[in-house]
Design a protein around this motif. Structure first.
Motif, PDB file in Angstrom:
ATOM      1  N   CYS A  83      -0.432   8.764   0.658  1.00  0.00           N
ATOM      2  CA  CYS A  83      -0.447   9.947  -0.192  1.00  0.00           C
ATOM      3  C   CYS A  83      -0.526  11.184   0.695  1.00  0.00           C
ATOM      4  O   CYS A  83      -1.359  11.264   1.599  1.00  0.00           O
ATOM      5  CB  CYS A  83      -1.621   9.940  -1.165  1.00  0.00           C
ATOM      6  SG  CYS A  83      -1.526  11.336  -2.320  1.00  0.00           S
ATOM      7  N   THR A  98     -12.540   5.759  -2.015  1.00  0.00           N
ATOM      8  CA  THR A  98     -11.738   5.579  -3.221  1.00  0.00           C
ATOM      9  C   THR A  98     -11.107   6.878  -3.699  1.00  0.00           C
ATOM     10  O   THR A  98     -11.564   7.972  -3.372  1.00  0.00           O
ATOM     11  CB  THR A  98     -12.568   5.046  -4.403  1.00  0.00           C
ATOM     12  OG1 THR A  98     -13.448   6.068  -4.873  1.00  0.00           O
ATOM     13  CG2 THR A  98     -13.355   3.807  -4.046  1.00  0.00           C
ATOM     14  N   ALA A 109       0.869  -1.180   0.000  1.00  0.00           N
ATOM     15  CA  ALA A 109       0.000   0.000   0.000  1.00  0.00           C
ATOM     16  C   ALA A 109       0.908   1.233   0.000  1.00  0.00           C
ATOM     17  O   ALA A 109       2.132   1.101  -0.019  1.00  0.00           O
ATOM     18  CB  ALA A 109      -0.904  -0.015   1.226  1.00  0.00           C
ATOM     19  N   ASP A 111      -7.768   3.284  -6.406  1.00  0.00           N
ATOM     20  CA  ASP A 111      -7.232   3.240  -5.046  1.00  0.00           C
ATOM     21  C   ASP A 111      -8.377   3.080  -4.063  1.00  0.00           C
ATOM     22  O   ASP A 111      -9.348   3.850  -4.104  1.00  0.00           O
ATOM     23  CB  ASP A 111      -6.479   4.531  -4.717  1.00  0.00           C
ATOM     24  CG  ASP A 111      -5.147   4.633  -5.422  1.00  0.00           C
ATOM     25  OD1 ASP A 111      -4.501   3.588  -5.618  1.00  0.00           O
ATOM     26  OD2 ASP A 111      -4.746   5.757  -5.763  1.00  0.00           O
ATOM     27  N   GLU A 155      -9.959   7.792  -7.785  1.00  0.00           N
ATOM     28  CA  GLU A 155      -9.832   7.269  -9.140  1.00  0.00           C
ATOM     29  C   GLU A 155      -9.837   8.418 -10.127  1.00  0.00           C
ATOM     30  O   GLU A 155     -10.342   9.503  -9.841  1.00  0.00           O
ATOM     31  CB  GLU A 155     -10.947   6.279  -9.450  1.00  0.00           C
ATOM     32  CG  GLU A 155     -12.343   6.864  -9.327  1.00  0.00           C
ATOM     33  CD  GLU A 155     -13.407   5.796  -9.421  1.00  0.00           C
ATOM     34  OE1 GLU A 155     -13.706   5.355 -10.549  1.00  0.00           O
ATOM     35  OE2 GLU A 155     -13.946   5.408  -8.356  1.00  0.00           O
ATOM     36  N   PHE A 171      -3.609   4.297   0.911  1.00  0.00           N
ATOM     37  CA  PHE A 171      -4.327   3.704  -0.208  1.00  0.00           C
ATOM     38  C   PHE A 171      -3.761   2.340  -0.581  1.00  0.00           C
ATOM     39  O   PHE A 171      -2.552   2.115  -0.496  1.00  0.00           O
ATOM     40  CB  PHE A 171      -4.211   4.581  -1.464  1.00  0.00           C
ATOM     41  CG  PHE A 171      -5.085   5.791  -1.482  1.00  0.00           C
ATOM     42  CD1 PHE A 171      -6.461   5.696  -1.360  1.00  0.00           C
ATOM     43  CD2 PHE A 171      -4.526   7.042  -1.668  1.00  0.00           C
ATOM     44  CE1 PHE A 171      -7.262   6.833  -1.412  1.00  0.00           C
ATOM     45  CE2 PHE A 171      -5.316   8.182  -1.724  1.00  0.00           C
ATOM     46  CZ  PHE A 171      -6.687   8.067  -1.601  1.00  0.00           C
ATOM     47  N   LYS A 172      -4.643   1.481  -1.064  1.00  0.00           N
ATOM     48  CA  LYS A 172      -4.272   0.216  -1.692  1.00  0.00           C
ATOM     49  C   LYS A 172      -4.706   0.315  -3.142  1.00  0.00           C
ATOM     50  O   LYS A 172      -5.891   0.491  -3.433  1.00  0.00           O
ATOM     51  CB  LYS A 172      -4.971  -0.968  -1.000  1.00  0.00           C
ATOM     52  CG  LYS A 172      -4.797  -2.298  -1.701  1.00  0.00           C
ATOM     53  CD  LYS A 172      -3.356  -2.709  -1.775  1.00  0.00           C
ATOM     54  CE  LYS A 172      -3.188  -4.040  -2.508  1.00  0.00           C
ATOM     55  NZ  LYS A 172      -1.840  -4.207  -3.021  1.00  0.00           N
ATOM     56  N   ASN A 173      -3.762   0.214  -4.056  1.00  0.00           N
ATOM     57  CA  ASN A 173      -4.049   0.292  -5.482  1.00  0.00           C
ATOM     58  C   ASN A 173      -4.415  -1.100  -5.983  1.00  0.00           C
ATOM     59  O   ASN A 173      -3.678  -2.056  -5.749  1.00  0.00           O
ATOM     60  CB  ASN A 173      -2.822   0.839  -6.221  1.00  0.00           C
ATOM     61  CG  ASN A 173      -3.129   1.153  -7.659  1.00  0.00           C
ATOM     62  OD1 ASN A 173      -2.865   0.344  -8.533  1.00  0.00           O
ATOM     63  ND2 ASN A 173      -3.667   2.326  -7.900  1.00  0.00           N
ATOM     64  N   ASN A 224      -6.792   0.917 -12.918  1.00  0.00           N
ATOM     65  CA  ASN A 224      -6.652   0.754 -11.475  1.00  0.00           C
ATOM     66  C   ASN A 224      -7.502   1.760 -10.725  1.00  0.00           C
ATOM     67  O   ASN A 224      -7.925   2.777 -11.269  1.00  0.00           O
ATOM     68  CB  ASN A 224      -5.198   0.919 -11.055  1.00  0.00           C
ATOM     69  CG  ASN A 224      -4.338  -0.242 -11.494  1.00  0.00           C
ATOM     70  OD1 ASN A 224      -4.819  -1.199 -12.090  1.00  0.00           O
ATOM     71  ND2 ASN A 224      -3.067  -0.164 -11.216  1.00  0.00           N
TER      72      ASN A 224
END
Length: 149
Positions: free
Chosen positions: A27, A79, A24, A92, A81, A43-45, A90
């Motif tokens: 940011c 999220t 992860a 997040d 995006e 975040f986890k992408n 992808n």
């Protein structure tokens, strides 16, 4: 591949996501700071196609190029995006919105130009447990008869 679940605080919005690894990131960009009211966000992408929503989140166009998913009922950030006219494969997901976020570990910082170093190097600060803070636990017991999960 592991399937993990998550959602907002009130339970209105739920998702499942296929997770490939435990990587992860944090940011620190000003957009994320302002969107969350915090110094950073974890975040986890993941692949967009690997996320299944029981109910789609509400969205806010946080900039001309991106939108953020959230729950309009409880306010949980879900999220990040890119906007529909510039989509990415992808998306997040916020680490804390997973039912068990303990799996994830940060591997890098993004938006380092706005990073607040003092908020990262906190290892020497005293630590207090919420479940041992009597004024808080008394409120929970009085209101709902038990401590939250």
């Amino acid at each position: 591949m592991t399937e993990m679940t998550g959602g907002c605080m009130c339970g209105r919005i739920r998702y499942s996501a296929e997770i490939e690894n435990d990587e992860a990131y944090l940011c620190h960009c000003r957009m994320c700071q302002r969107a969350t009211g915090n110094v950073s966000i974890a975040f986890k992408n993941v692949k967009r196609a690997k996320v299944k929503w029981e109910r789609e989140p509400d969205y806010h166009a946080s900039s001309p190029i991106a939108r953020r998913g959230f729950c309009a009922e409880c306010g949980t950030s879900l999220t990040f995006e890119y906007a529909e006219d510039t989509p990415s494969e992808n998306i997040d997901l916020t680490v804390a919105s997973f039912d068990d976020p303990s799996r994830f570990r940060p591997i890098h910082h993004f938006g380092a130009e706005s990073l607040h170093e003092a908020w990262l190097d906190t290892g020497t600060l005293p630590r207090y447990r919420a479940d041992e803070y009597k004024p808080l636990t008394d409120r929970w017991i009085k209101r709902v008869g038990k401590l939250p999960d």
